[in-house]
Structures are given as C-alpha cells and as structure tokens.
Design an enzyme around this catalytic site. Structure first.
Site, mmCIF file in Angstrom:
data_model
loop_
_atom_site.group_PDB
_atom_site.id
_atom_site.type_symbol
_atom_site.label_atom_id
_atom_site.label_comp_id
_atom_site.label_asym_id
_atom_site.label_seq_id
_atom_site.Cartn_x
_atom_site.Cartn_y
_atom_site.Cartn_z
ATOM 1 C CD GLU A 290 8.244 89.360 53.303
ATOM 2 O OE1 GLU A 290 7.826 89.088 54.457
ATOM 3 O OE2 GLU A 290 9.200 88.786 52.770
ATOM 4 C CD GLU B 274 11.113 91.495 57.209
ATOM 5 O OE1 GLU B 274 11.574 92.621 56.913
ATOM 6 O OE2 GLU B 274 10.046 91.063 56.727
HETATM 7 N N1 3HC Z 1 4.785 90.503 66.343
HETATM 8 C C1 3HC Z 1 4.321 90.347 67.593
HETATM 9 N N2 3HC Z 1 4.094 91.385 68.419
HETATM 10 C C2 3HC Z 1 4.371 92.607 67.960
HETATM 11 C C3 3HC Z 1 4.866 92.830 66.671
HETATM 12 C C4 3HC Z 1 5.078 91.708 65.832
HETATM 13 N N3 3HC Z 1 5.527 91.837 64.581
HETATM 14 N N4 3HC Z 1 5.048 94.156 66.504
HETATM 15 C C5 3HC Z 1 4.665 94.748 67.638
HETATM 16 N N5 3HC Z 1 4.253 93.814 68.520
HETATM 17 C C6 3HC Z 1 3.731 94.043 69.880
HETATM 18 C C7 3HC Z 1 4.761 94.676 70.792
HETATM 19 O O1 3HC Z 1 5.541 93.691 71.406
HETATM 20 C C8 3HC Z 1 3.896 95.421 71.767
HETATM 21 O O2 3HC Z 1 3.411 94.482 72.703
HETATM 22 P P1 3HC Z 1 3.130 94.907 74.210
HETATM 23 O O3 3HC Z 1 2.115 95.999 74.154
HETATM 24 O O4 3HC Z 1 2.678 93.662 74.850
HETATM 25 O O5 3HC Z 1 4.460 95.405 74.744
HETATM 26 C C9 3HC Z 1 2.712 95.878 70.921
HETATM 27 O O6 3HC Z 1 2.725 95.037 69.764
HETATM 28 C C10 3HC Z 1 2.823 97.320 70.477
HETATM 29 O O7 3HC Z 1 4.089 97.536 69.901
HETATM 30 P P2 3HC Z 1 4.912 98.869 70.136
HETATM 31 O O8 3HC Z 1 4.933 99.210 71.569
HETATM 32 O O9 3HC Z 1 6.197 98.717 69.433
HETATM 33 O O10 3HC Z 1 3.979 99.928 69.394
HETATM 34 P P3 3HC Z 1 4.375 101.225 68.574
HETATM 35 O O11 3HC Z 1 3.109 101.842 68.159
HETATM 36 O O12 3HC Z 1 5.392 102.014 69.299
HETATM 37 O O13 3HC Z 1 5.116 100.670 67.244
HETATM 38 C C11 3HC Z 1 5.407 99.277 65.353
HETATM 39 C C12 3HC Z 1 4.416 99.940 66.313
HETATM 40 C C13 3HC Z 1 6.151 100.350 64.540
HETATM 41 C C14 3HC Z 1 4.628 98.402 64.420
HETATM 42 C C15 3HC Z 1 6.447 98.455 66.137
HETATM 43 O O14 3HC Z 1 5.750 97.611 67.043
HETATM 44 C C16 3HC Z 1 7.354 97.594 65.328
HETATM 45 O O15 3HC Z 1 8.319 98.082 64.775
HETATM 46 N N6 3HC Z 1 7.062 96.277 65.254
HETATM 47 C C17 3HC Z 1 7.906 95.318 64.650
HETATM 48 C C18 3HC Z 1 7.855 95.375 63.159
HETATM 49 C C19 3HC Z 1 8.703 94.288 62.570
HETATM 50 O O16 3HC Z 1 9.822 94.065 62.946
HETATM 51 N N7 3HC Z 1 8.140 93.572 61.584
HETATM 52 C C20 3HC Z 1 8.825 92.519 60.945
HETATM 53 C C21 3HC Z 1 8.546 91.258 61.657
HETATM 54 S S1 3HC Z 1 9.472 89.899 61.035
HETATM 55 C C22 3HC Z 1 8.688 89.454 59.608
HETATM 56 O O17 3HC Z 1 7.753 90.085 59.212
HETATM 57 C C23 3HC Z 1 9.224 88.240 58.928
HETATM 58 C C24 3HC Z 1 8.649 88.051 57.578
HETATM 59 O O18 3HC Z 1 9.521 88.568 56.601
HETATM 60 C C25 3HC Z 1 8.452 86.600 57.281
#
Ligand code: 3HC
Ligand code: NAI
Length: 679
Positions: free
Chosen positions: A104, A124
């Site tokens: 975004e 999301e």
């Molecule tokens: N917020 C907070 N913490 C997050 C996060 C996020 N969006 N994404 C990842 N983390 C944290 C994980 O909990 C993890 O923490 P830990 O080491 O304490 O367990 C650490 O970051 C590393 O994450 P991964 O183990 O998943 O690392 P990978 O390298 O395997 O994957 C990634 C990276 C592809 C970015 C994966 O973490 C992921 O898919 N993250 C979520 C992405 C997501 O869902 N984004 C949308 C969020 S909602 C949003 O944006 C709303 C908006 O529209 C207003």
C-alpha cells in the site's frame, strides 16, 4: 538510531527504513515516513524522493502486534495519503517482499521499481482482514480488476516479473544496486510534471460494471477455499466499491469493512495462527548456538504411499534422494508414482518439464541397503510394525555413516524403542509426515528421550527448507495429532448409538469447517484398517460393516453408499445395523443438535490436548493448534482446537465434559477454575 533515516544524493532524497526483521510498519516507521515526506517538501533543492528498506525485505506490512491495541498516530492511511500527495515524485524501490501495508505504501508512491526476486502481494485476507490503507481501491486502479481481485481475495503474492507485466511495477532493475537504480530512476522522472497518482486513475476501471459476471464467476471458483471465512467476501465487496464509487467513498467503505473484520473473532484467530506457526519453529530448551548437521543426501526406506511422497519433498527442494525397497516390483511402482505425480503437477503448471527432469535426476532407486551408507539423513517409511521397524533400525545402524540422522515416519509407535536398537540413540528421532506427504504442510518432529539438540535443530531447519510447518512432539501414542483423533473417533462411535446418524455427525463437523467428518474419514481410509477378518464376530458396527464388505470407498460402500461419481449417500442398511446395536445397548435414543454433536466430539479432543500439554508432550497450546490446522484441516478461522476452547470458555468445556461423564484433565479443570485460557 531512528528506524527511518534520510540522506541527500544531489537532488534526490533517499528515505531508508531499518526496522528488522521485516520492516513492519510500526508507529515509529509511520512517523518517520511522514516526517521524511515533509522534509522533502520543505527542501527546494530536492526534486524527487526514493523510499527503500535495509535488511532482507521492503515493508512486509503493518505491524501485526499493534492490532487490537489502541491506535497510535499517524495511521497508515494518513501516511500513504501524504506520500501520494507529495508534489515531488516518490519512487518505491522494492526488494524481498512488499506485502500488505508495504504494497500500500508502494501503491501510494508515484513509481515502483523492483529487483526480479521481489514478491508483491496483499496477504491481509490470510489474517482475516482486508487491506486497510487504500489497497483495495488503489490496486484495481493501477492493474485492473481482473488482476487485482485474485491478489486481494486469495492473498497470494505475485512475482516482480508478473507485477511488471500488469503495470504494478514500472521497471525491473539489477539485484545488486537497487539504491543506485532508485536514485537514477527518481532523477529521470524528476523533471516531469504529471506523475501518476494511483487514487485518481480511472483508465483501468472505467468500463467495468460492478455486476460484471466475473465477480460471480470468481466467487464460484473460490467457493471451496472461501468457505466459512468472512474476509474474502469483504474483499470482493471492497473491490466492487472501487468500481462503483469515487475513490474517497470507496476508501470509506474499505475502512468500514476493515474495522469490522479487525475487531472480529476470525481475525483474532487468524492472527493467532500466524504467530502460532512461527512460535512452533522455536524449541525452548535448545541453545541458539547449537550447530546444524549438514544435509545433502537423503535416504528413504520404503517406496509406498508415504515413502514416495516424502521423497518428493526432498527432490523438489534439490536434495539427492536414494530410495530403497525390498523388491524390484515395489520399487518400480513407487518410482513410477513419483514420476506421475510430478507430471500431473507439471500439467497443472506447477512445475516446468525441466524442473520435473531435474527432480527425477536426483532420485536413485535401489534394492541395496548399502547404498544408504553415505546419506546424511535416512527416513524409514516401512510397514507400521514394531518388529519390522526395530529390524530396520538395527540394519541402518550397521550401514549408515556415523553422524547421520536416522528417522522414523511412524504414526503411533514408540521412537525410543527404535532408538534403543541402535548404538546411536542420540541421532534418532521421528519425522511424522502426513498423507499425501508431498502436499500436506504439517511435519511432526518427534523428540525421543535421547535425541541430541543438534539433530532436533537440524530437523527443524530442514522442515523449513522443504516448505513444511513443523511442530515438536514428545514420544506418546499417536503423538499430538493422531492422539487427539482417537477420542474424537470414540465419541463418534458413542453418539451414533444414542440416535445421531453418521451423516448428521459428519455434517456437524463439515458445517463447522472441517474438510470431512469422522465417518467420511473412515470410509476414505478404509474400515478394514486393522480389522481382523479371521476373528471378526460381528461384535462392533465396524465388524458387521466389514463382514458385509462395506469396507469404505474402495468397495463402493462403507458408512455411506457411493454412486459412480463417489458421491456419498446415507445408507438404509447402515442405519438398520446401527439401530440393532443401539437397541442391544439399551441406551436412550434422542435427537442431537449440531452444537451438541460438536461438543460431544470436540470437547474430548480439547481434554486430550490439555493432557498432552500437562505431560509436556507439546511445548505450548498453540503448537497443538498448528498441528490440527495444518495436518487435519481444522478450520483456521477458529484458531485451532485450543484457541477455539479459549474462545468459547474453558468453564463451558469442562461443564460439557462432565455432562458427558468424561474424566477432566487436571490442567484443564484448574485453568477453567481460575478463569484462565490456553493462549
Ligand atoms: N508484523 C509484525 N511482525 C511480523 C510481521 C508483521 N507484519 N511479519 C513478520 N513478523 C515477524 C514474525 O512474527 C517473526 O517474528 P519472530 O522471529 O519473533 O518469530 C519475524 O517477523 C520473521 O518472520 P518470518 O519467520 O515469517 O520470516 P520469513 O522470512 O519466513 O517470512 C515474510 C517473511 C514473508 C514477510 C512473513 O513474515 C510474512 O508473511 N509476514 C506477514 C506479512 C503480512 O501478512 N502482511 C500484512 C500485514 S496486515 C496489513 O498490512 C494491514 C494493512 O493493510 C493496514
Ligand atoms: P505402505 O504399505 O504404502 O508402504 C510401505 C512400503 O515399505 C512398502 O512398499 C513395502 O514394500 C516397504 N517395505 C516394508 N519393509 C521394508 C524394508 N524392510 N525395507 C524396505 N522397504 C520395506 O505404507 P505407508 O502407508 O506408506 O506407511 C509407511 C509408514 O508411514 C508407516 O509407519 C505408517 O504408519 C506411516 N504413516 C502412514 C500414513 C498414511 O496415511 N498412510 C501417514 C503418516 C505416517
């Protein structure tokens, strides 16, 4: 140091985020971005802005840990609007993953460049929400509805190349100099006057009516994966609003839908699932500096249902695999099934022919155990029989090099007993894959009494490399998943003696969100699994069904009749058999509501889950949820069995169990009494 820093490169302001591990858009990042845009506006020497990120990725989204807490300004919608309103062009320079709020931010920039390895997406929906910072309104305007809709509704990211082809990325640039490319690109557009503004674009949406048939067609195509989830429908509604309404109103609609979802139970549950999966990867008592055992070559024993599927995991991930069988025929059959599975996936476009060939080239089929000598990991998937398993472990101990990991894929048997057959019990553990092993995401890693930390840690690391979600279990009958299945099966047998029909029971669970109920599952697996034909005396319903050759789908009938399309039909014959047993049992017959059926079947599972925790067989309640969601299709939107129990109240679960006459696990009873939860 501030998470957002700025530096001038001539007339370009380079704004850099450094918020490890994934540059989540927490409050400090948002505030930093807002300040940076103000700084650019105030400085006449600045003509353009680049936003990029340090570390492994571009912004991976909003900071999920902030959800459910009081909001801290500036909000992400405010920040992206500010970026978009900048009179000086802003360029997003993307590497890693631009996800959710991250995309975004990129959409609010006037231009986007990316390295080829980058991925872009709006995941999301997987957290039970929808993009809440204009994503549902800007993405359709930038790429068109046909490409935006699947991204928003499935949450699956796309490659940078695909993003470029649909106009989401303006330019692909070299991997090794993203910052330099960003500055050069910014400079190249700085002199222009009409920079594209995503929210005011109409070129890709102006001719599409929101009743366009593809909304319905898309909904139909996604029906199976959307079932029970609230967010996907809200995503569709928001995208429709992007077409029907002016931007400002569309965004209002988006915000309204977001607010409803983010405060709902499903989103809470799905956030729990996200963190639960990541917590499962952590083994509490293993020091961080525990070394990994290098794994290059994997041996598999048994080329049956499981052996073949397990082999595919490693072949796909690029490991050399040696697979051993007892007879040429079984070996040939196993290898040909592996090949057919790959070819079927290739036909669906999941692999290229070259990838299939590369995977098959890594496979060495053999009848000679000695070929396993130099493997770094050997997994046995031979018959589920302790004597056979023990023999296998003795043989492996004599052949496989020291330091290698020896693993069993057993579903129920005691891994300590297998380890004791070797002179290296520290190298032994269970790797319990689920069927079909090349598809199912779950891997239970069974930590035996003497399993060494490095062996356990290596298994955990390997599971990530082959794309599995791993959960550690202690040694107990059925480990975490199958152990909890048993009380459910017992409850299902008990309730059909009291008036509930198998199809009512199955429906209660499929309506809850399970892929199938216990009787459908039995019919699929075969009722004769473990049935002793020679000694069968019609003592149980199962005996009678098997004696009448109702052994499940494979014989065309089991608890259900099956038509030529394998559609299940309630069976009169089965009803009569059950009625006869019920009459003999003397149990009172009555009608059960769906809720009662669920309580009768699912509460005993929670009780068993609590016992598993009490005995230390699972490290944490969320691990149990991870097992059931990824191994058995427990609906993720409920958060898994233990989270679901928290949601409905542990006191209610305890009362239900007592009413069923069950012995309530002490841990569960104590937690309920204290008003505590599992999570
Ligand atoms: N917020 C907070 N913490 C997050 C996060 C996020 N969006 N994404 C990842 N983390 C944290 C994980 O909990 C993890 O923490 P830990 O080491 O304490 O367990 C650490 O970051 C590393 O994450 P991964 O183990 O998943 O690392 P990978 O390298 O395997 O994957 C990634 C990276 C592809 C970015 C994966 O973490 C992921 O898919 N993250 C979520 C992405 C997501 O869902 N984004 C949308 C969020 S909602 C949003 O944006 C709303 C908006 O529209 C207003
Ligand atoms: P299967 O019967 O399909 O395959 C077993 C294979 O092992 C056969 O091809 C057999 O010829 C071979 N075999 C037997 N003894 C051998 C030996 N000494 N050396 C080499 N090969 C030998 O059985 P399946 O279903 O693949 O099960 C294997 C193991 O996986 C069992 O322990 C089972 O409990 C476990 N498992 C099975 C699941 C399933 O859904 N089928 C799920 C998870 C685990």
């Amino acid at each position: 140091m501030s998470v957002i820093t700025t530096r001038k490169d001539g007339d370009v302001l380079v704004v850099t985020s450094n918020n490890p591990p994934v540059n989540a858009l927490g409050q400090a990042v948002r505030a930093g971005l807002a300040d940076a845009i103000k700084e650019a506006a105030a400085d006449d020497a600045i003509k353009a802005v680049v936003i990029n990120c340090e570390g492994r990725t571009f912004f991976a989204g909003a900071d999920i840990t902030e959800f459910g807490k009081p909001p801290l300004g500036p909000s992400l919608p405010e920040v992206v609007d500010q970026i978009e309103a900048s009179a000086k062009p802003v360029v997003a320079a993307i590497h890693g993953t631009a996800l959710g709020g991250g995309l975004e931010v990129a959409l609010s920039c006037h231009y986007r460049i990316a390295v080829a390895s980058a991925k872009l997406g709006l995941p999301e929906v997987k957290l039970g929400i929808l993009p809440g910072a204009g994503g549902t309104q800007r993405l359709p305007r930038v790429v068109g509805v046909a490409d935006a809709l699947p991204m928003i509704v499935t949450g699956n990211p796309i490659s940078a190349a695909k993003a470029e082809s649909i106009g989401l990325v303006d330019k692909l640039v070299a991997e090794d100099d993203l910052a330099g490319s960003g500055i050069a690109f910014a400079r190249s557009v700085a002199g222009k006057s009409d920079h594209p503004v995503s929210s005011t674009r109409t070129d890709k949406i102006k001719d599409i009516p929101s009743d366009a048939p593809f909304f319905d067609e898309f909904r139909k195509a996604q029906m199976r994966r959307m079932k029970g989830f609230e967010a996907p429908e809200a995503c569709i509604e928001a995208v429709k609003a992007a077409i029907d309404l002016p931007y400002a109103e569309g965004v209002k609609k988006e915000r309204e839908l977001f607010g409803k979802l983010v405060s709902g139970t499903q989103s809470k549950a799905l956030r729990h699932v996200f963190f639960a999966e990541r917590a499962a990867a952590k083994i509490d008592d293993i020091p961080k500096d525990t070394p990994l055992i290098p794994i290059k070559k994997v041996g598999i024993l048994g080329a049956g249902t499981m052996g073949g599927g397990i082999a595919m995991n490693f072949l796909t991930a690029g490991y050399a695999v040696t697979i051993v069988e007892r007879q040429q025929e079984a070996l040939d059959r196993g290898v040909s099934i592996i090949r057919k599975n790959y070819e079927r996936s290739a036909a669906k476009g999941r692999f290229t022919e070259a990838q299939v060939k590369a995977a098959m080239d890594l496979l060495t089929p053999t009848l000679d155990y000695n070929d396993l000598a130099d493997c770094d990991l050997v997994i046995e998937a031979v018959f589920e029989n302790m004597d056979v398993k023990k023999e296998v472990f003795r043989t492996l101990d004599g052949i496989v090099k020291q330091g290698a990991i020896l693993a069993s894929n057993t579903s129920y048997l005691n891994v300590d007993e297998m380890a004791a057959e070797t002179k290296r019990p520290g190298s032994v553990l269970g790797l319990h894959f689920f069927s079909p092993a090349n598809v199912m995401r779950l891997l239970e890693i069974v930590r035996a009494e003497k399993t060494e930390p490095s062996v356990l840690k290596t298994a955990m690391d390997l599971s990530k490399k082959i794309g599995k979600v791993a959960v550690v279990s202690g040694v107990c009958f059925g480990f975490i998943g199958n152990r909890m299945l048993s009380p459910r099966q017992r409850a299902a047998q008990a309730i059909i003696l009291q008036g509930a029909k198998p199809w009512d029971v199955d429906k209660a669970l499929t309506d809850f969100g399970m892929p199938m109920g216990p009787f459908q599952m039995s019919d699929l697996a075969g009722l004769d699994l473990g049935w002793d034909k020679a000694n069968s005396k019609g003592e149980t319903i199962r005996d009678v069904l098997c004696e009448r050759d109702r052994r499940g789908q494979k014989t065309g009938k089991g608890y259900y009749d099956y038509d030529e399309n394998r559609r299940s039909i309630p069976s009169k014959e089965v009803e009569e058999i059950i009625n006869a047993f019920a009459a003999k049992s003397g149990l009172e017959q009555r009608v059960f509501s769906q809720e009662e059926i669920r309580e009768q079947l699912l509460f005993p599972m929670i009780n068993e889950g609590a016992k598993i925790l009490e005995e230390g067989m699972a490290q944490r309640a969320s691990d149990i949820d991870t097992v059931w969601i990824n191994g058995y299709g427990w609906p993720a939107f409920t958060g898994g069995p233990m989270f679901w129990a928290d949601t409905i109240g542990l006191d209610k679960v305890v009362a239900g169990l007592k009413a069923q006459g069950a012995e309530v696990c002490k841990l569960l009873e104590d937690k309920a009494a204290k008003g505590e939860t599992f999570n």
